[in-house]
Write a protein that holds these residues in place. Structure first.
Motif, short mmCIF file in Angstrom:
data_model
loop_
_atom_site.label_atom_id
_atom_site.label_comp_id
_atom_site.label_asym_id
_atom_site.label_seq_id
_atom_site.Cartn_x
_atom_site.Cartn_y
_atom_site.Cartn_z
N UNK A 170 0.85 -1.20 0.00
CA UNK A 170 0.00 0.00 0.00
C UNK A 170 0.88 1.25 0.00
N UNK A 171 0.23 2.40 -0.21
CA UNK A 171 0.98 3.66 -0.18
C UNK A 171 0.86 4.33 1.20
N UNK A 172 0.54 3.51 2.21
CA UNK A 172 0.33 4.06 3.56
C UNK A 172 1.54 4.90 4.01
N UNK A 173 2.73 4.35 3.84
CA UNK A 173 3.95 5.03 4.30
C UNK A 173 4.14 6.37 3.61
N UNK A 174 3.83 6.40 2.32
CA UNK A 174 3.99 7.65 1.57
C UNK A 174 2.98 8.69 2.06
N UNK A 177 4.06 9.96 5.47
CA UNK A 177 5.20 10.88 5.33
C UNK A 177 4.69 12.27 4.93
N UNK A 178 3.77 12.28 4.00
CA UNK A 178 3.20 13.55 3.53
C UNK A 178 2.47 14.26 4.66
N UNK A 179 1.71 13.47 5.42
CA UNK A 179 0.96 14.05 6.55
C UNK A 179 1.88 14.78 7.52
N UNK A 367 13.18 11.06 11.39
CA UNK A 367 12.69 12.24 10.67
C UNK A 367 13.39 13.50 11.19
N UNK A 368 13.73 14.39 10.29
CA UNK A 368 14.27 15.70 10.71
C UNK A 368 13.10 16.64 11.06
N UNK A 369 11.90 16.20 10.73
CA UNK A 369 10.72 17.08 10.93
C UNK A 369 10.00 16.76 12.23
N UNK A 370 9.89 15.45 12.53
CA UNK A 370 9.12 15.01 13.71
C UNK A 370 10.00 14.07 14.53
N UNK A 371 10.55 14.52 15.65
CA UNK A 371 11.38 13.63 16.47
C UNK A 371 10.59 12.40 16.89
N UNK A 372 11.25 11.24 16.81
CA UNK A 372 10.58 10.00 17.22
C UNK A 372 9.93 9.27 16.07
N UNK A 373 9.89 9.89 14.89
CA UNK A 373 9.29 9.24 13.71
C UNK A 373 10.42 8.71 12.83
#
Ligand code: FDA
Length: 410
Positions: A170-174, A177-179, A367-373
Motif C-alpha cells: 500500500x501507499x500508507x507510508x507515503x 510521510x506527507x501528513x 525524521x528531521x521534521x518530527x522527532x521520534x518518527x
C-alpha cells in the motif's frame, strides 16, 4: 489505550528486524501489519529461496536522489552481521552468482528466523490489523487502529513499496510521510520488465524465450553497465540485464544493450569486425554466425534480416566496407531500444523513489521534521540493485532505527 515505547507499522523485512532489535534491547514494542500472512514479500523473493543478502554491499549498489545516504546504515549492519544471524539459526544457504546468498531450502526459513527474533524481544504482534489515523501531540504518537487506540514514544514506518499489491503493498507510508510534512520523491516501478509498442516489437516477437548474456545500461547519466542475462518476452525484454537497467530508465529514453559478448565498447567491436572481415573468404551471413557463436539461432536470423539483408548477406564479407560493417557493429554492440513502458507494479521487484532522504537522518533513519518518527526499508528513496541488496537495506535500516531508539530511551 495500549502504551508502547515503539510501534512499528509493517511486519516485513525491515519492520521485523527493527522490532526484534528494539525488543531485545528491553523496549516495549508493538509490530502491526494488515496482512493475514507474515512476510509475504520475503516468501516470494528469490524464486522462493530468498536472496537475503550479497557478500559485497556498498552504497554504489543503490540508486536514489542521494545514494550516499545509505552508507551509514549499511556500515552499521553489514552482510556479515546477517550471515552470522542466519548461521546462529542453523539455516543452510549457498552463494549463487556474483555474491548473491540464497537459502538452500525455502524463504520461510528467513521469515521464521525473524519471527523468532521478534519473540525473543517479546514483541507484541498486532496483526492482521490496520491503522486508521496517526497523530502526534509533540511527545507521543497516538494511533487509532483496528486493534484499538495505541500510543508510543516512537513510531517506525516500515510499510514497504508498491510492488505486488495483491500481497498487501500500500501507499500508507507515503501518505503518512506527507501528513508529517516529508518531501516525496516521485515513485515508479524498478527491477521490472520493459515493454514496447506492438508495432515496434513485431520484428522481435518471434524471439520470445530467447536468452543470452549481454551488457545492459539504463538511460540515466549515472547508469552503470550490468553484465547479466537478457530474456526476450512476448511483450518486450526481461531477464536480470533488463531488470537492472530498468532501475535507471527514464520514460522516453532508450536503454542500451551490448550483445557482442565483448566487454569493450562499440568502437572496439567495430574494429574487431572490420579486422575479421578483411581477407576472409566466407559469405557474409556465414561469417556473422562465426562471429557470434554464443547467439541462439533465432536471434541470429532476426539480426541478419535486419542488419545484413540481401544482397549483402550472400556477398563475400571481405567485399563489405566500413559503411556496411559500422551499422552492423552498432546493432550488435550498441543496440538502443526505446521502451514504451514497464510491466508495472504487478511485476516489479521494487519501487524507486519514496520518502525523500533529505528529511531523514542517515545514521538513524529518524525524521528531521518530527522527532521520534522513523522510516525504514523500501518506503525510503533508497533502491538496491538486483542481487540481495534490497534486503540488506531493509535489515540495515531497520537495525539503525532500532538502535537509535534504544539509545534515545536509555
Ligand atoms: P516489505 O514489503 O517486506 O514489508 C512491508 C510490510 O508492510 C508488509 O508486510 C505489508 O503487509 C505491510 N503493510 C503495507 N501497507 C500496510 C498498511 N497500510 N498497514 C499495515 N501494514 C501494511 N530483494 C532482495 O534483496 N532479494 C530478493 O531475492 C528479492 N526478491 C524479490 C522478489 C519479488 C517478486 C519482489 C516483489 C521483491 C523482491 N525483493 C528482493 C525486494 C524485497 O522483497 C523488498 O525490497 C523488501 O521486502 C522490502 O522490505 P520492507 O520491509 O521495506 O517491505
Amino acid at each position: 489505550m495500549q502504551a508502547f515505547d515503539v510501534v512499528v507499522i509493517g511486519a516485513g523485512a525491515a519492520g521485523m528486524m527493527c522490532a526484534a532489535q528494539a525488543g531485545q534491547g528491553g523496549l516495549r514494542v508493538a509490530l502491526l501489519d494488515h496482512s493475514p500472512k507474515l512476510g509475504e514479500k520475503i516468501r516470494i523473493s528469490g524464486g522462493g529461496r530468498c536472496n537475503f543478502t550479497n557478500v559485497r554491499v556498498t552504497e554504489d549498489n543503490f540508486v536514489g536522489e542521494n545514494p550516499r545516504f545509505a552508507r551509514h546504515a549499511l556500515a552499521q549492519y553489514t552482510p556479515q552481521h546477517f550471515i552470522d544471524l542466519v548461521k546462529r539459526h542453523g539455516i543452510a544457504f549457498h552463494e549463487k552468482h556474483k555474491g548473491q546468498l540464497f537459502c538452500d531450502h525455502k524463504s520461510d526459513d528467513i521469515i521464521n528466523m525473524l519471527a523468532q527474533e521478534c519473540n525473543a524481544g517479546r514483541v507484541h504482534w498486532c496483526r492482521p490489523h490496520s491503522v486508521n489515523h496517526v497523530a502526534h501531540n509533540g511527545q507521543r504518537f497516538q494511533l487509532d487502529t483496528t486493534a484499538g487506540p495505541m500510543q508510543a514514544r516512537s513510531l517506525v514506518v516500515a510499510t514497504g513499496g508498491l510492488p505486488v499489491p495483491a500481497i498487501g503493498a500500500t501507499d500508507f507510508g507515503l501518505r503518512l510521510a506527507k501528513q508529517f510534512g516529508h518531501a516525496l520523491v516521485d515513485h515508479r516501478p524498478a527491477l521490472v520488465p520493459l515493454t514496447f509498442n506492438a508495432e515496434q516489437w513485431a520484428p522481435f516477437s518471434a524471439l520470445a524465450g530467447v536468452a543470452l548474456p549481454v551488457r545492459s545500461r539504463g538511460s540515466e547519466a549515472s547508469a552503470p553497465w550490468f553484465d547479466e542475462d537478457l530474456l526476450f518476452t512476448h511483450r518486450g525484454l526481461s531477464g536480470p540485464a533488463v531488470l537492472q537497467a530498468s532501475s535507471y530508465w527514464q520514460s522516453g529514453h532508450p536503454i542500451t544493450l551490448n550483445l557482442s559478448g565483448q566487454p569493450g565498447g562499440c568502437e572496439a567491436y567495430q574494429q574487431q569486425l572490420l579486422a575479421a572481415a578483411q581477407g576472409s573468404r566466407a559469405q557474409a551471413d556465414n561469417w556473422l554466425a562465426q562471429q557470434l557463436p554464443h547467439w541462439p539461432k533465432r536471434l541470429l536470423s532476426t539480426w541478419q534480416a535486419m542488419h545484413l539483408p540481401e544482397p549483402l548477406a550472400t556477398r563475400k564479407v571481405a567485399e563489405l566496407g566500413k559503411k556496411q560493417i559500422a551499422p552492423l557493429a552498432r546493432g550488435i554492440a550498441q543496440w538502443q531500444v526505446l521502451p514504451s513502458g514497464t510491466e508495472g507494479y504487478k511485476k516489479a521487484e521494487v519501487m524507486r523513489g519514496g520518502v525523500s532522504t533529505a528529511d531523514l537522518q542517515p545514521k538513524t533513519m529518524e525524521s528531521r521534521k518530527v522527532p521520534g518518527l522513523y522510516f525504514i526499508g523500501e518506503v525510503v528513496d533508497v533502491t538496491g540493485w538486483l542481487g540481495g541488496y534490497n534486503f540488506q537495506w531493509a535489515w540495515a535500516s531497520g537495525y539503525a532505527a532500532a538502535h537509535a531508539i534504544r539509545r534515545a530511551m536509555a
